[in-house]
Design an enzyme around this catalytic site. Structure first.
Site, PDB file in Angstrom:
ATOM      1  N   ALA A 196       0.716  -1.158  -0.058  1.00  0.00           N
ATOM      2  CA  ALA A 196       0.162   0.070   0.170  1.00  0.00           C
ATOM      3  C   ALA A 196       1.014   1.170  -0.049  1.00  0.00           C
ATOM      4  O   ALA A 196       1.966   1.040   0.403  1.00  0.00           O
ATOM      5  CB  ALA A 196      -0.774   0.044   1.035  1.00  0.00           C
ATOM      6  N   GLY A 253       0.514  -4.989   0.763  1.00  0.00           N
ATOM      7  CA  GLY A 253      -0.641  -5.317  -0.010  1.00  0.00           C
ATOM      8  C   GLY A 253      -0.352  -5.784  -1.405  1.00  0.00           C
ATOM      9  O   GLY A 253      -1.043  -6.701  -1.883  1.00  0.00           O
ATOM     10  N   GLU A 305      -0.360  -9.543  -0.607  1.00  0.00           N
ATOM     11  CA  GLU A 305      -1.658  -9.881  -0.470  1.00  0.00           C
ATOM     12  C   GLU A 305      -2.535  -9.876  -1.687  1.00  0.00           C
ATOM     13  O   GLU A 305      -3.326 -10.596  -2.103  1.00  0.00           O
ATOM     14  CB  GLU A 305      -2.578  -8.839   0.378  1.00  0.00           C
ATOM     15  CG  GLU A 305      -1.807  -8.978   1.835  1.00  0.00           C
ATOM     16  CD  GLU A 305      -1.950  -7.715   3.030  1.00  0.00           C
ATOM     17  OE1 GLU A 305      -1.795  -6.643   2.433  1.00  0.00           O
ATOM     18  OE2 GLU A 305      -2.642  -7.988   3.943  1.00  0.00           O
ATOM     19  N   GLU A 312       4.776  -5.174   7.122  1.00  0.00           N
ATOM     20  CA  GLU A 312       3.900  -4.181   7.710  1.00  0.00           C
ATOM     21  C   GLU A 312       4.350  -3.938   9.364  1.00  0.00           C
ATOM     22  O   GLU A 312       4.325  -2.697   9.960  1.00  0.00           O
ATOM     23  CB  GLU A 312       2.531  -4.347   7.817  1.00  0.00           C
ATOM     24  CG  GLU A 312       1.857  -4.313   6.380  1.00  0.00           C
ATOM     25  CD  GLU A 312       1.888  -5.592   5.612  1.00  0.00           C
ATOM     26  OE1 GLU A 312       2.507  -6.582   5.818  1.00  0.00           O
ATOM     27  OE2 GLU A 312       1.205  -5.683   4.658  1.00  0.00           O
TER      28      GLU A 312
HETATM   29  N1  CAA Z   1       4.698   3.249  -0.605  1.00  0.00           N
HETATM   30  C1  CAA Z   1       5.224   4.487  -1.336  1.00  0.00           C
HETATM   31  N2  CAA Z   1       6.284   4.615  -1.743  1.00  0.00           N
HETATM   32  C2  CAA Z   1       7.012   3.537  -1.880  1.00  0.00           C
HETATM   33  C3  CAA Z   1       6.704   2.043  -1.416  1.00  0.00           C
HETATM   34  C4  CAA Z   1       5.476   2.088  -0.799  1.00  0.00           C
HETATM   35  N3  CAA Z   1       4.890   1.083   0.026  1.00  0.00           N
HETATM   36  N4  CAA Z   1       7.714   1.257  -1.492  1.00  0.00           N
HETATM   37  C5  CAA Z   1       8.625   1.881  -2.228  1.00  0.00           C
HETATM   38  N5  CAA Z   1       8.311   3.417  -2.496  1.00  0.00           N
HETATM   39  C6  CAA Z   1       9.076   4.362  -3.102  1.00  0.00           C
HETATM   40  C7  CAA Z   1      10.108   4.795  -2.193  1.00  0.00           C
HETATM   41  O1  CAA Z   1       9.736   5.875  -1.329  1.00  0.00           O
HETATM   42  C8  CAA Z   1      10.997   5.243  -3.114  1.00  0.00           C
HETATM   43  O2  CAA Z   1      10.429   6.558  -3.702  1.00  0.00           O
HETATM   44  P1  CAA Z   1      11.480   7.903  -3.890  1.00  0.00           P
HETATM   45  O3  CAA Z   1      12.693   7.502  -4.981  1.00  0.00           O
HETATM   46  O4  CAA Z   1      10.565   8.848  -4.116  1.00  0.00           O
HETATM   47  O5  CAA Z   1      12.340   8.030  -2.523  1.00  0.00           O
HETATM   48  C9  CAA Z   1      10.842   4.513  -4.267  1.00  0.00           C
HETATM   49  O6  CAA Z   1       9.664   3.717  -4.070  1.00  0.00           O
HETATM   50  C10 CAA Z   1      11.970   3.275  -4.763  1.00  0.00           C
HETATM   51  O7  CAA Z   1      12.019   2.696  -3.369  1.00  0.00           O
HETATM   52  P2  CAA Z   1      13.383   2.476  -2.651  1.00  0.00           P
HETATM   53  O8  CAA Z   1      14.457   3.558  -2.899  1.00  0.00           O
HETATM   54  O9  CAA Z   1      13.149   2.223  -1.140  1.00  0.00           O
HETATM   55  O10 CAA Z   1      13.927   1.076  -3.382  1.00  0.00           O
HETATM   56  P3  CAA Z   1      14.765  -0.100  -2.566  1.00  0.00           P
HETATM   57  O11 CAA Z   1      15.156  -0.987  -3.836  1.00  0.00           O
HETATM   58  O12 CAA Z   1      15.745   0.425  -1.884  1.00  0.00           O
HETATM   59  O13 CAA Z   1      13.882  -0.826  -1.657  1.00  0.00           O
HETATM   60  C11 CAA Z   1      11.828  -1.799  -0.931  1.00  0.00           C
HETATM   61  C12 CAA Z   1      12.949  -1.516  -1.989  1.00  0.00           C
HETATM   62  C13 CAA Z   1      12.675  -3.031   0.122  1.00  0.00           C
HETATM   63  C14 CAA Z   1      10.656  -2.484  -1.335  1.00  0.00           C
HETATM   64  C15 CAA Z   1      11.460  -0.582  -0.024  1.00  0.00           C
HETATM   65  O14 CAA Z   1      11.185   0.381  -1.017  1.00  0.00           O
HETATM   66  C16 CAA Z   1      10.553  -0.834   0.845  1.00  0.00           C
HETATM   67  O15 CAA Z   1      10.871  -1.347   1.942  1.00  0.00           O
HETATM   68  N6  CAA Z   1       9.261  -0.478   0.773  1.00  0.00           N
HETATM   69  C17 CAA Z   1       8.122  -0.761   1.487  1.00  0.00           C
HETATM   70  C18 CAA Z   1       7.598  -1.957   1.626  1.00  0.00           C
HETATM   71  C19 CAA Z   1       6.478  -1.854   2.798  1.00  0.00           C
HETATM   72  O16 CAA Z   1       6.694  -1.650   3.816  1.00  0.00           O
HETATM   73  N7  CAA Z   1       5.371  -2.452   2.446  1.00  0.00           N
HETATM   74  C20 CAA Z   1       4.304  -2.330   3.023  1.00  0.00           C
HETATM   75  C21 CAA Z   1       3.085  -1.197   3.015  1.00  0.00           C
HETATM   76  S1  CAA Z   1       1.848  -1.142   4.238  1.00  0.00           S
HETATM   77  C22 CAA Z   1       0.669  -2.458   3.459  1.00  0.00           C
HETATM   78  O17 CAA Z   1       0.811  -2.794   2.467  1.00  0.00           O
HETATM   79  C23 CAA Z   1      -0.564  -2.433   4.363  1.00  0.00           C
HETATM   80  C24 CAA Z   1      -1.356  -3.400   3.802  1.00  0.00           C
HETATM   81  O18 CAA Z   1      -1.554  -4.515   4.326  1.00  0.00           O
HETATM   82  C25 CAA Z   1      -2.475  -3.108   2.855  1.00  0.00           C
END
Ligand code: CAA
Length: 252
Positions: free
Chosen positions: A60, A103, A106, A126
């Site tokens: 998400a 998400g 999921e 999460e």
């Molecule tokens: N939401 C918004 N933006 C996101 C995102 C997310 N879930 N995941 C990645 N991005 C964005 C980053 O902020 C970044 O943007 P900027 O270039 O503007 O800084 C861009 O995508 C590239 O990401 P990274 O620079 O972080 O890339 P990376 O290769 O170093 O890392 C990653 C990749 C490990 C996937 C890391 O981006 C990450 O940990 N992302 C979040 C994953 C996460 O926590 N997901 C769960 C979300 S909550 C949820 O989903 C609730 C539910 O059950 C519905």
């Protein structure tokens, strides 16, 4: 999001590469609409859901969620709306390359089959954000891989590899990342040759197995089995077998 048709197969591609296909409400609304259109189109008999060659979806949209109150969450009921995706009646094949997190994972687990590229990583991070999954992660993991791996993934937050997901029965196939989407299209095209009403009731029956006690599930299966004898496709399928030819199913 990109939407296209390849014969009887509908293909939707999540397309927010700059944010690793983070699932914004707008993206999820588009996805629901695309699947609803495929469901309503008798020419489409199966669908592929992918994020393309690099990433499936990193979850998400955290930027969109970070300042929300519980009441905002309740009123938007963002993940509640995902029920529309789970209600898609035709076979839905996930083609997963790279991250399928939160998400995104999921969403893959809502699909009926998963073709994973060798780069795929499945996880529920999460917990690292101070929350828990809200679109099925705590429920579909244990139903698929059992309690202990589900606890590891949901409590620990670290993703698992495509190969481990395959060993656990979470994905159907692991293939080189560059052919994931093509293989998923082929799998969907093979399913699209089957009798559409039987496909729909097979999907419904298997999904009911996850909801119902055995006796009730068997009753659902039996009624669906009997019902199919009302279809032209059942007559065609059995006649074609006896005449030693290929069946032509029309979804009637
Ligand atoms: N939401 C918004 N933006 C996101 C995102 C997310 N879930 N995941 C990645 N991005 C964005 C980053 O902020 C970044 O943007 P900027 O270039 O503007 O800084 C861009 O995508 C590239 O990401 P990274 O620079 O972080 O890339 P990376 O290769 O170093 O890392 C990653 C990749 C490990 C996937 C890391 O981006 C990450 O940990 N992302 C979040 C994953 C996460 O926590 N997901 C769960 C979300 S909550 C949820 O989903 C609730 C539910 O059950 C519905």
């Amino acid at each position: 999001m990109l939407v296209d048709r390849d014969g009887r197969v509908g293909v939707v591609t999540l397309n927010r590469p700059r944010v690793l296909n983070a699932l914004s409400p707008a993206l999820m609304a588009e996805l629901s609409q695309a699947l609803a259109a495929f469901d309503a189109d008798p020419e489409v008999r199966a669908a592929v859901l992918t994020g393309g060659p690099r990433v499936f979806a990193a979850g998400a949209d955290i930027g969109d969620m970070s300042d929300r109150s519980p009441v905002d969450q309740l009123q938007r009921d963002q993940t509640g709306r995902w029920a529309g995706i789970a209600a898609f009646t035709k076979p839905l094949i996930a083609a997963v390359n790279g991250y399928a997190l939160g998400g995104g994972c999921e969403l893959a687990l809502i699909c009926d089959l998963i073709v994973a590229g060798d780069s795929a990583r499945f996880g529920q991070p999460e917990i690292n954000l101070g929350i828990i999954p809200g679109a099925g992660g705590t429920q579909r993991w244990p139903r698929t891989v059992g309690k202990y791996v589900a606890m590891e993934v949901n409590l620990g937050g670290a993703p698992i590899t495509a190969q481990r997901a395959y060993q656990l029965g979470l994905v159907n196939r692991v293939v080189p990342a560059e052919v994931t989407v093509d293989i998923a299209r082929q799998v969907a095209a093979q399913l699209a040759e089957k009798a559409p009403v039987a496909l729909r009731l097979a999907k419904e029956s298997v999904n009911q197995a996850l909801e119902l006690p055995l006796g009730e599930g068997l009753a659902v299966e039996r009624k669906n089995f009997y019902f199919l004898f009302a279809t032209e496709d059942q007559k065609e399928g059995m006649r074609a077998f006896l005449e030693k030819r290929r069946a032509q199913f029309r979804g009637r």
